[in-house]
Enzyme design. Structure first.
Site, PDB file in Angstrom:
ATOM      1  N   GLN A 165      -5.400  -2.101   9.022  1.00 41.15           N
ATOM      2  CA  GLN A 165      -5.097  -3.394   8.405  1.00 41.15           C
ATOM      3  C   GLN A 165      -5.674  -4.530   9.263  1.00 41.15           C
ATOM      4  O   GLN A 165      -5.411  -4.608  10.462  1.00 41.15           O
ATOM      5  CB  GLN A 165      -3.565  -3.542   8.269  1.00 41.15           C
ATOM      6  CG  GLN A 165      -3.125  -4.793   7.542  1.00 41.15           C
ATOM      7  CD  GLN A 165      -3.599  -4.837   6.088  1.00 41.15           C
ATOM      8  OE1 GLN A 165      -3.410  -3.899   5.336  1.00 41.15           O
ATOM      9  NE2 GLN A 165      -4.230  -5.940   5.707  1.00 41.15           N
ATOM     10  N   ASP A 220     -11.994   1.945   3.083  1.00 44.60           N
ATOM     11  CA  ASP A 220     -12.232   0.511   2.883  1.00 44.60           C
ATOM     12  C   ASP A 220     -13.730   0.210   2.731  1.00 44.60           C
ATOM     13  O   ASP A 220     -14.099  -0.891   2.344  1.00 44.60           O
ATOM     14  CB  ASP A 220     -11.705  -0.278   4.100  1.00 44.60           C
ATOM     15  CG  ASP A 220     -10.420  -1.033   3.787  1.00 44.60           C
ATOM     16  OD1 ASP A 220     -10.153  -1.266   2.588  1.00 44.60           O
ATOM     17  OD2 ASP A 220      -9.710  -1.403   4.738  1.00 44.60           O
ATOM     18  N   LYS A 231       0.840  -1.206   0.000  1.00 52.80           N
ATOM     19  CA  LYS A 231       0.000   0.000   0.000  1.00 52.80           C
ATOM     20  C   LYS A 231       0.869   1.248   0.000  1.00 52.80           C
ATOM     21  O   LYS A 231       0.550   2.233  -0.672  1.00 52.80           O
ATOM     22  CB  LYS A 231      -0.957  -0.020   1.202  1.00 52.80           C
ATOM     23  CG  LYS A 231      -2.129  -0.953   0.970  1.00 52.80           C
ATOM     24  CD  LYS A 231      -2.896  -1.321   2.204  1.00 52.80           C
ATOM     25  CE  LYS A 231      -3.880  -2.444   1.882  1.00 52.80           C
ATOM     26  NZ  LYS A 231      -4.371  -3.171   3.042  1.00 52.80           N
TER      27      LYS A 231
END
Ligand code: NAP
Length: 281
Positions: free
Chosen positions: A94, A117, A50
């Site tokens: 995460q 997300d 990322k």
């Protein structure tokens, strides 16, 4: 027949170049906060990828690494700080989190307008209603791949194998919103083969190597393999028996190089969208 292999890696490069171009026109760099808790080796790889994607897209990456024994309070404090940090447009925590931390509580603490997300219930609700501002990265990546190859789900029968909150369910919703007839299968589906054989577009998101064999695929179907598994030799692979299924399908995604890179590109797209909304013109 040999299927067309849908190149998610090449498409992701194209999408990231477009994001870089769009982002360079904003009055400041977009910012993404990436919060990693603990020492999960796979998570560390994902976070590094990322960071690389951010650099490629001209997005500032703010990395935070909390120790394995961090408390829920520690994580919530950091999320709150990021919610209020002006230079941060998107926040990504995460997953998975260490077991002492309640994932749901943390995801719900992220400000919905920074939830790149799209896991916050407010954004999930919008996805259900077909009003999503942020589309969940993996299903959105699948839709981009379909569009790129001129595959319209409208009027097709799509079978999604897997019903997780992050892949299967939102995948089914995005297909439904593009006028597909959708069947969702899971571990309690009695005859998976019979269901899969109905599919014009088959999406597998389970995590079981070799689950989808050639005799489960209707000739000419489009096959999307979301899974990222390790086979016995430790090699990255999907759920689909790629060699055999590619002789039956019309289009197929490889693993690696299919959905994975597009998931990451969609995270960048959501971060750009978050920034665009927040940065005055
Ligand atoms: P998950 O939360 O473990 O969900 C797996 C789903 O598969 C569950 O709904 C489960 O059913 C179903 N399932 C299990 N065994 C089955 C069987 N024999 N037949 C039919 N369905 C079965 O996993 P996930 O987070 O959705 O991830 C799925 C896969 O996608 C994993 O390999 C993951 O690594 C990969 N993934 C890839 C990306 C990417 O960027 N490419 C992103 C996210 C995830 P129940 O609900 O009944 O248990």
């Amino acid at each position: 027949m040999s299927a067309v292999i849908m190149d998610g890696k090449a498409l992701a490069e194209k999408v990231k170049a477009q994001i870089r171009e769009k982002a360079s026109k904003l009055r400041r760099q977009p910012g993404l906060a990436v919060i990693l808790v603990g020492d999960n080796p796979a998570s560390q790889v994902y976070v590094r990828n990322k960071e690389r994607d951010c650099a490629q897209c001209g997005i500032m990456c703010y990395d935070y690494h909390l120790p394995q024994d961090a408390s829920q309070e520690d994580v919530l404090d950091l999320v709150e700080k990021m919610n209020n940090y002006g230079a941060v447009d998107g926040i990504l925590v995460q997953l998975p989190l260490p077991e002492q931390i309640d994932e749901r509580v943390v995801l719900e603490a992220i400000a919905p307008d920074k939830d790149v997300d799209a896991f916050h219930p407010e954004n999930v609700g919008r996805i259900m209603q077909g009003q999503a501002y942020y589309k969940p990265c993996t299903p959105a990546g699948v839709m981009e791949i379909l569009h790129e190859y001129g595959i319209d789900p409208g009027g097709k029968h799509c079978v999604v194998v897997g019903r997780s909150n992050i892949v299967g369910k939102p995948m089914a919703m995005l297909l439904l919103h593009e006028n597909a007839t959708v069947t969702i299968c899971h571990s309690r589906t009695p005859d998976l083969k019979a269901q899969c054989l109905q599919a014009d577009i088959l999406v597998s998101a389970v995590g079981k190597t070799g689950l989808i064999t050639a005799d489960m695929v209707k000739p000419g179907a489009v096959v999307i393999d979301v899974a990222m598994n390790r086979n016995e030799a430790g090699k990255l692979c999907g759920d689909v028996d790629f060699a055999a299924v590619s002789q039956v399908a019309s289009y197929i995604t490889p693993v690696p190089g299919g959905v994975g890179p597009m998931t990451r590109a969609m995270l960048m797209e959501n971060t750009y969208k978050a920034a665009k909304c927040r940065i005055p013109k």
